[in-house]
Scaffold this motif. Structure first.
Motif, PDB file in Angstrom:
ATOM      1  N   LEU A  60       0.811  -1.218   0.000  1.00  0.00           N
ATOM      2  CA  LEU A  60       0.000   0.000   0.000  1.00  0.00           C
ATOM      3  C   LEU A  60       0.844   1.269   0.000  1.00  0.00           C
ATOM      4  CD1 LEU A  60      -2.851  -0.985   2.505  1.00  0.00           C
ATOM      5  CD2 LEU A  60      -2.799  -1.209   0.019  1.00  0.00           C
ATOM      6  N   SER A  61       2.119   1.144  -0.330  1.00  0.00           N
ATOM      7  CA  SER A  61       2.979   2.338  -0.333  1.00  0.00           C
ATOM      8  C   SER A  61       3.933   2.361  -1.526  1.00  0.00           C
ATOM      9  CB  SER A  61       3.788   2.402   0.972  1.00  0.00           C
ATOM     10  OG  SER A  61       4.726   1.328   1.039  1.00  0.00           O
ATOM     11  N   VAL A  62       3.580   1.678  -2.619  1.00  0.00           N
ATOM     12  CA  VAL A  62       4.460   1.640  -3.792  1.00  0.00           C
ATOM     13  C   VAL A  62       4.552   3.041  -4.405  1.00  0.00           C
ATOM     14  CG1 VAL A  62       4.746   0.742  -6.133  1.00  0.00           C
ATOM     15  CG2 VAL A  62       4.020  -0.792  -4.283  1.00  0.00           C
ATOM     16  N   VAL A  63       5.780   3.537  -4.568  1.00  0.00           N
ATOM     17  CA  VAL A  63       6.003   4.877  -5.133  1.00  0.00           C
ATOM     18  C   VAL A  63       6.883   4.841  -6.375  1.00  0.00           C
ATOM     19  CG1 VAL A  63       5.653   6.122  -2.974  1.00  0.00           C
ATOM     20  CG2 VAL A  63       7.928   5.236  -3.526  1.00  0.00           C
ATOM     21  N   VAL A  64       7.449   3.680  -6.691  1.00  0.00           N
ATOM     22  CA  VAL A  64       8.311   3.531  -7.871  1.00  0.00           C
ATOM     23  C   VAL A  64       7.890   2.269  -8.607  1.00  0.00           C
ATOM     24  CG1 VAL A  64      10.659   3.050  -8.674  1.00  0.00           C
ATOM     25  CG2 VAL A  64      10.281   4.766  -6.894  1.00  0.00           C
ATOM     26  N   LYS A  65       7.665   2.387  -9.920  1.00  0.00           N
ATOM     27  CA  LYS A  65       7.276   1.246 -10.737  1.00  0.00           C
ATOM     28  C   LYS A  65       8.314   1.023 -11.831  1.00  0.00           C
ATOM     29  CE  LYS A  65       3.893  -0.738 -11.282  1.00  0.00           C
ATOM     30  NZ  LYS A  65       3.560  -2.137 -10.931  1.00  0.00           N
ATOM     31  N   GLY A  66       8.664  -0.260 -12.047  1.00  0.00           N
ATOM     32  CA  GLY A  66       9.502  -0.641 -13.184  1.00  0.00           C
ATOM     33  C   GLY A  66      10.871   0.003 -13.195  1.00  0.00           C
ATOM     34  N   LEU A  67      11.520   0.058 -12.056  1.00  0.00           N
ATOM     35  CA  LEU A  67      12.841   0.703 -11.964  1.00  0.00           C
ATOM     36  C   LEU A  67      13.906  -0.114 -12.692  1.00  0.00           C
ATOM     37  CD1 LEU A  67      14.808   2.806 -10.825  1.00  0.00           C
ATOM     38  CD2 LEU A  67      14.878   1.465  -8.703  1.00  0.00           C
ATOM     39  N   GLN A  68      14.634   0.545 -13.571  1.00  0.00           N
ATOM     40  CA  GLN A  68      15.762  -0.054 -14.284  1.00  0.00           C
ATOM     41  C   GLN A  68      17.014   0.766 -13.979  1.00  0.00           C
ATOM     42  OE1 GLN A  68      15.829  -2.669 -16.597  1.00  0.00           O
ATOM     43  NE2 GLN A  68      13.656  -3.165 -16.417  1.00  0.00           N
ATOM     44  N   VAL A  69      18.096   0.069 -13.653  1.00  0.00           N
ATOM     45  CA  VAL A  69      19.384   0.724 -13.382  1.00  0.00           C
ATOM     46  C   VAL A  69      20.357   0.346 -14.498  1.00  0.00           C
ATOM     47  CG1 VAL A  69      21.292   0.987 -11.762  1.00  0.00           C
ATOM     48  CG2 VAL A  69      18.970   0.640 -10.896  1.00  0.00           C
ATOM     49  N   ILE A  70      20.877   1.356 -15.188  1.00  0.00           N
ATOM     50  CA  ILE A  70      21.829   1.144 -16.287  1.00  0.00           C
ATOM     51  C   ILE A  70      23.198   1.621 -15.825  1.00  0.00           C
ATOM     52  CG2 ILE A  70      22.335   1.570 -18.712  1.00  0.00           C
ATOM     53  CD1 ILE A  70      19.652   0.196 -18.213  1.00  0.00           C
ATOM     54  N   ILE A  71      24.180   0.749 -15.904  1.00  0.00           N
ATOM     55  CA  ILE A  71      25.545   1.065 -15.460  1.00  0.00           C
ATOM     56  C   ILE A  71      26.480   0.971 -16.661  1.00  0.00           C
ATOM     57  CG2 ILE A  71      27.411   0.405 -13.882  1.00  0.00           C
ATOM     58  CD1 ILE A  71      25.147  -1.003 -12.207  1.00  0.00           C
ATOM     59  N   GLU A  72      27.254   2.031 -16.880  1.00  0.00           N
ATOM     60  CA  GLU A  72      28.137   2.106 -18.046  1.00  0.00           C
ATOM     61  C   GLU A  72      29.552   2.471 -17.613  1.00  0.00           C
ATOM     62  OE1 GLU A  72      25.159   3.709 -21.525  1.00  0.00           O
ATOM     63  OE2 GLU A  72      25.916   5.184 -20.080  1.00  0.00           O
ATOM     64  N   SER A  73      30.509   1.927 -18.322  1.00  0.00           N
ATOM     65  CA  SER A  73      31.907   2.293 -18.077  1.00  0.00           C
ATOM     66  C   SER A  73      32.144   3.728 -18.539  1.00  0.00           C
ATOM     67  CB  SER A  73      32.841   1.342 -18.829  1.00  0.00           C
ATOM     68  OG  SER A  73      34.170   1.818 -18.764  1.00  0.00           O
ATOM     69  N   ALA A  74      32.848   4.506 -17.719  1.00  0.00           N
ATOM     70  CA  ALA A  74      33.166   5.896 -18.069  1.00  0.00           C
ATOM     71  C   ALA A  74      34.614   6.047 -18.512  1.00  0.00           C
ATOM     72  CB  ALA A  74      32.895   6.803 -16.871  1.00  0.00           C
ATOM     73  N   ASN A  75      35.268   4.920 -18.763  1.00  0.00           N
ATOM     74  CA  ASN A  75      36.683   4.934 -19.135  1.00  0.00           C
ATOM     75  C   ASN A  75      36.921   3.793 -20.121  1.00  0.00           C
ATOM     76  OD1 ASN A  75      39.586   4.314 -19.050  1.00  0.00           O
ATOM     77  ND2 ASN A  75      39.694   5.726 -17.308  1.00  0.00           N
ATOM     78  N   PRO A  76      37.546   4.051 -21.255  1.00  0.00           N
ATOM     79  CA  PRO A  76      37.757   2.977 -22.258  1.00  0.00           C
ATOM     80  C   PRO A  76      38.582   1.819 -21.729  1.00  0.00           C
ATOM     81  CG  PRO A  76      39.020   4.940 -22.817  1.00  0.00           C
ATOM     82  CD  PRO A  76      38.097   5.342 -21.713  1.00  0.00           C
ATOM     83  N   ASN A  77      39.331   2.032 -20.649  1.00  0.00           N
ATOM     84  CA  ASN A  77      40.178   0.969 -20.099  1.00  0.00           C
ATOM     85  C   ASN A  77      39.525   0.211 -18.947  1.00  0.00           C
ATOM     86  OD1 ASN A  77      42.380   1.591 -21.839  1.00  0.00           O
ATOM     87  ND2 ASN A  77      42.922   3.323 -20.513  1.00  0.00           N
ATOM     88  N   ILE A  78      38.292   0.548 -18.616  1.00  0.00           N
ATOM     89  CA  ILE A  78      37.615  -0.089 -17.481  1.00  0.00           C
ATOM     90  C   ILE A  78      36.483  -0.979 -17.988  1.00  0.00           C
ATOM     91  CG2 ILE A  78      36.127   0.355 -15.489  1.00  0.00           C
ATOM     92  CD1 ILE A  78      37.841   2.722 -14.801  1.00  0.00           C
ATOM     93  N   LEU A  79      36.467  -2.213 -17.480  1.00  0.00           N
ATOM     94  CA  LEU A  79      35.435  -3.187 -17.828  1.00  0.00           C
ATOM     95  C   LEU A  79      34.653  -3.574 -16.576  1.00  0.00           C
ATOM     96  CD1 LEU A  79      37.510  -5.569 -20.148  1.00  0.00           C
ATOM     97  CD2 LEU A  79      36.089  -3.615 -20.834  1.00  0.00           C
ATOM     98  N   LEU A  80      33.394  -3.910 -16.763  1.00  0.00           N
ATOM     99  CA  LEU A  80      32.564  -4.405 -15.665  1.00  0.00           C
ATOM    100  C   LEU A  80      32.791  -5.911 -15.535  1.00  0.00           C
ATOM    101  CD1 LEU A  80      31.240  -1.664 -16.471  1.00  0.00           C
ATOM    102  CD2 LEU A  80      29.037  -2.671 -15.837  1.00  0.00           C
ATOM    103  N   ARG A  81      33.206  -6.341 -14.360  1.00  0.00           N
ATOM    104  CA  ARG A  81      33.492  -7.760 -14.142  1.00  0.00           C
ATOM    105  C   ARG A  81      32.241  -8.530 -13.697  1.00  0.00           C
ATOM    106  NH1 ARG A  81      38.722  -9.345 -13.318  1.00  0.00           N
ATOM    107  NH2 ARG A  81      38.024 -10.811 -11.730  1.00  0.00           N
ATOM    108  N   SER A  82      31.448  -7.919 -12.812  1.00  0.00           N
ATOM    109  CA  SER A  82      30.240  -8.598 -12.330  1.00  0.00           C
ATOM    110  C   SER A  82      29.284  -7.592 -11.707  1.00  0.00           C
ATOM    111  CB  SER A  82      30.587  -9.686 -11.296  1.00  0.00           C
ATOM    112  OG  SER A  82      31.111  -9.097 -10.114  1.00  0.00           O
TER     113      SER A  82
END
Length: 706
Positions: free
Chosen positions: A452-474
């Motif tokens: 009875l207190s839902v205030v956010v629906k369908g939340l998606q979090v997008i994470i991107e590398s901000a450096n060409p030499n950095i990769l997301l491992r997990s």
């Protein structure tokens, strides 16, 4: 004395209905005439008798002795669980099977035609109805009153069948609940969409505040010449606050219903034979609390299942009339038969899929106290390590195409915790373990406090590398669906809905390259985080963009470069969940010694962490929970009885970062409180205040007898 008792037995066994006003005369003959096959014993009947004529025949006194005996006993009413004692101003009804109940309790229970004893399952030929002067008696029944009793008194009535006159012009009212189910459940009550949009309350702006997005690195700096292959960045999210329940008191009418998103809720309730007695009575009381706390824009449907499943109550708005009908539907439940969870879930999914209109929030609540005796057991091997691979079969239990979270509640020691947990995991719901019957209402209260207190629906979090030499491992996101792109330059987490004030923490593992030559800088950009979600009230799409996550790159690190407690405690949470899962697998394989050892070893690791040494409350609670799990794995019997369910409810809570009922409490441990939101806490407070009131108040909308 023996002769008098024989007369009493003969009266009760010969289809007599004995009304017993208080009287001290023991030699009056029985009234002539044939009545019902039940005895109604009322302590209030002295008043009725005092107004009767002195010449009126007096009731048979041996039955009076029976009345006194009953009122002096410590026997409790099976429906409301309170004692039936003389002088409490409540009439007692004794059925033809000899079981006794408060009259107002059993009258409410049978008003929909239920003629089965809640205790022994005997089928009654006559059922009671609570009536008063001026109240029409339904067709097929008759009101019987003793001779010379005041007819304007709110006297209790006994209903018994009698032949219907063929030429009767009396109109029969349409039943509240349909006798048969439609093929398509598209009979949901229409929503007042224009009114709901027009009346949105924006005075406090609480529903329209933005989601809070913050990021933290595990340390503030990394040496310029150092390469780190597993560096952790935490993404912290906190939902907007809500005014739900704040200073609202104990009644739902005081809550501003327009300040939150309305809900479509389907409850799927186990009414198999094992639920008979106290369990069913407490379930009815808990459902009464849920119904009373829904708002007029919320809609509720009730599915009851045993050997088969039936939609007992269609999707209706919880107006005053809707609440009254829903309470009557719940109060008519009778326990009998086997346990067919699959059919109950299929029917609940069909209700959600067939509805013509949809409220912004939708959820299913499933409660069961037993092992499934039909189709589900074949699709999941209970307690097996194959559960994860077999989860793909579970969506078939819910109607295809329906993505509705199922919040599952395992009740007592005999339910299939593995199955219930798997159902909740696949549907993005939570699993709660109700060990003690008395906390079922609190468990429901905590759940609906969130819904009875839902205030956010369908939340998606997008994470991107901000450096060409950095990769997301997990991406470490617990049970939340997440994905890394093949180039490991970006990833996403599907968070879904958030309750007001609810928080989520996700850990992102990345590499940090060395800064060399003339290209080095004082800091390195790591990540960029974006969020997208929908406001459930305004339907507005909201986008949040964080500034680049950076880290300092000095040549030499100072003493101030300490590990972040915020990041460390979330790492401890995730590692605790991993230890719980490993211990559970070992226990299911029969190696309880190894299971206990896994938990003990991690407790040692936990105690040496930076956050634990700082006295962090979450770490202290994690340690207490791990210790409790060890204790519940002391023997095979203890693990089967409560250990498995306790572990799985803990895993559900940590993996979704959402409060669940755990064991015999919903708020006894600080760990559970760590996930509770203010709206959950407020609803729990209401529930606990409600529990000190008489149980009948949750089961019927009728006024209490005086």
């Amino acid at each position: 004395m023996g002769s008098k008792w024989r007369k009493v037995k003969m009266a009760l066994g010969s289809n007599f209905c004995v009304y017993v006003p208080t009287d001290n005369t023991e030699d009056s003959p029985p009234q002539s005439g044939r009545f019902s096959g039940a005895a109604l014993l009322s302590p209030a009947s002295e008043q009725w008798n005092s107004g009767a004529s002195a010449a009126a025949p007096r009731p048979w006194s041996p039955a009076l002795r029976l009345s006194k005996s009953l009122s002096r006993s410590s026997k409790k009413c099976t429906i409301c669980l309170t004692s039936m004692k003389r002088g409490e101003g409540q009439a007692i009804f004794t059925a033809e099977c000899s079981h006794s109940f408060h009259f107002h309790c059993i009258a409410s229970n049978v008003k929909h035609g239920n003629q089965i004893c809640p205790v022994c399952r005997a089928k009654w030929k006559e059922v009671p109805l609570q009536g008063s002067a001026g109240l029409d008696i339904p067709l097929g029944g008759t009101q019987i009153s003793p001779i010379n009793w005041a007819q304007d008194n709110p006297v209790m009535t006994i209903i018994r069948p009698f032949p219907q006159r063929q030429n009767s012009n009396r109109r029969v009212a349409a039943p509240i609940f349909p006798l048969s189910e439609p093929a398509v459940f598209n009979d949901d009550e229409a929503l007042d969409l224009q009114s709901s949009t027009k009346n949105i309350d924006t005075t406090d702006g609480s529903s329209f505040k933005r989601l809070l997005l913050e990021t933290y690195t595990e340390v503030p700096a990394v040496s310029r010449l150092t390469v780190v292959n597993d560096f952790t960045v935490m993404v912290h999210l906190k939902a907007p606050v809500s005014t739900f329940g704040v200073n609202s008191g104990s009644t739902v009418s005081q809550v501003n219903q327009n300040s939150r998103a309305p809900v479509d809720l389907v409850t799927v309730l186990d009414i198999s034979g094992s639920m008979a007695g106290t369990k069913l009575a407490l379930l009815k009381r808990a459902m009464g609390f849920v119904i009373q706390n829904l708002g007029p824009a919320d809609r509720l449907a009730v599915i009851a299942f045993s050997s088969t499943a039936r939609r007992l109550f269609p999707l209706r708005k919880m107006s005053d009339t809707g609440k009254q009908h829903a309470l009557q539907a719940v109060n008519s439940l009778v326990a009998n038969g086997g346990t067919n969870i699959a059919e109950g879930l299929r029917k609940s999914g069909k209700v959600m899929e067939d509805r013509r209109e949809k409220n912004p929030v939708a959820s299913i609540i499933l409660l069961s106290d037993g092992q499934d005796t039909y189709t589900v057991g074949s699709s999941l091997v209970s307690g097996s390590t194959q559960n994860r691979s077999n989860k793909s079969n579970l969506p078939l239990l819910i109607h295809p195409g329906v993505q509705i979270p199922v919040h599952a509640f395992g009740f007592g020691a005999d339910h299939d915790a593995t199955l219930m947990h798997s159902i909740s995991e696949v549907s993005r719901g939570t699993f709660s373990f109700i060990e003690t019957e008395s906390v079922i209402q609190d468990a429901f209260a905590q759940c609906i406090g969130g819904l009875l207190s839902v205030v956010v629906k369908g939340l998606q979090v997008i994470i991107e590398s901000a450096n060409p030499n950095i990769l997301l491992r997990s991406l470490k996101a617990g049970s939340y669906k997440n994905q890394l792109m093949p180039d490991r330059k970006s990833g996403c987490i599907d968070v879904g809905d958030l309750y007001a004030d609810e928080e989520r923490d996700f850990l992102v593992s990345i590499n940090i390259p060395e800064e060399t030559g003339f290209t080095f800088l004082n800091e390195t950009s790591l990540l960029k985080v974006n969020c997208y979600y929908t406001d459930p009230l305004t339907k507005e799409t909201v986008k949040l963009v964080s500034e680049n996550v950076t880290i300092k790159r000095p040549e030499n690190l100072g003493k101030e470069n300490v590990v972040s407690i915020k990041v460390d405690k979330q790492r401890n949470r995730l590692q605790s969940a991993e230890a719980m899962e490993q211990a559970r697998i070992a226990a299911e394989e029969g190696d309880l010694t190894r299971a206990v050892s896994i938990l003990e070893n991690f407790r040692k690791v936990l105690s040496e962490s930076v956050s634990a040494k700082s006295g962090d409350r979450l770490c202290m609670a994690l340690d207490a929970e791990l210790k409790e799990m060890q204790d519940r794995m002391a023997s095979r019997h203890m693990y089967e009885h409560s250990g498995r369910a306790y572990v799985l409810s803990g895993l559900s809570s940590h993996s979704w970062q959402r409060a669940t009922a755990r064991g015999d409490s919903t708020d006894g441990a600080s760990l559970v409180q760590a996930y509770q939101t203010p709206s959950m806490t407020e609803m729990l407070t209401r529930s606990q205040a409600n529990l000190v009131q008489p149980a009948w108040s949750s089961l019927t909308s009728e006024p209490r007898p005086r």
